[in-house]
Motif scaffolding. Structure first.
Motif: not given
Length: 189
Positions: A100-109, A179-183
């Motif tokens: 459920r991360g925010t876009l920012e959290e998912r980017i960092k992840y 997910e440019a480098f893979g899911p």
């Protein structure tokens, strides 16, 4: 070896604050799921958490992840203290961003997953490693090097590697690049 009711409540309280995308009953369910997985994990460290294999089985069976290298990277991203074991806190806090991360959290992840050596940059070699795994599986006309060249276009400061800032700017411009480098995030299901 399920935890005591009191310990469970304390954990739900604490994680209810740190894993901010889940409500308390969701946190409680995730803790119970964690206990179930730990019980299945035949590992000496099972008192503190579960190992890479149990985690990978879960990523595979629950989230449909297939790529070994990516599952390994996701494990390392969850395993904050690098003890090769996912604790209940790492599990719930990790899933909070993962699901459920925010876009920012998912980017960092995602950036952490792709930054193979943990130096804060995604180098061309790292890009190639990731892409080789995810892109070469699809039979395509396109040369995989071309895909990498396209991605290098998001190296905004042209230093030959992607910083978190480069990656974030690219994803904000085009969300599909997350997910440019893979899911490494769960699919919609």
């Amino acid at each position: 070896a399920a935890m005591s009711r009191k310990r469970l409540q304390q954990l739900v309280e604490t994680l209810g604050r740190s894993a901010k995308h889940f409500n308390k009953s969701e946190v409680e369910s995730l803790i119970k799921l964690f206990d179930t997985l730990v019980a299945k994990s035949s590992n000496r460290s099972a008192a503190v958490g579960f190992d890479r294999n149990t985690f990978r089985d879960t990523l595979h069976s629950v989230f449909g992840m297939m790529d070994d290298m990516l599952m390994d990277r996701v494990f390392r991203t969850f395993d904050r203290d690098n003890d090769s074991c996912i604790s209940v806190v790492e599990w719930v806090e990790g899933l909070s961003v993962f699901l459920r991360g925010t876009l920012e959290e998912r980017i960092k992840y995602c950036f952490e997953v792709y930054d193979l050596n943990g130096d804060g940059y995604i180098s061309r070699e790292e890009m190639f490693q990731m892409l080789k795994n995810s892109l070469l599986k699809q039979p395509s006309e396109e040369d995989p090097d071309e895909g990498i060249k396209d991605l290098v276009d998001i190296d905004y400061d042209h230093d030959g590697k992607l910083s978190l800032t480069d990656f974030e700017k690219a994803v904000r411009d085009e969300n599909l690049l997350l997910e440019a480098f893979g899911p490494c995030l769960p699919d919609i299901k």
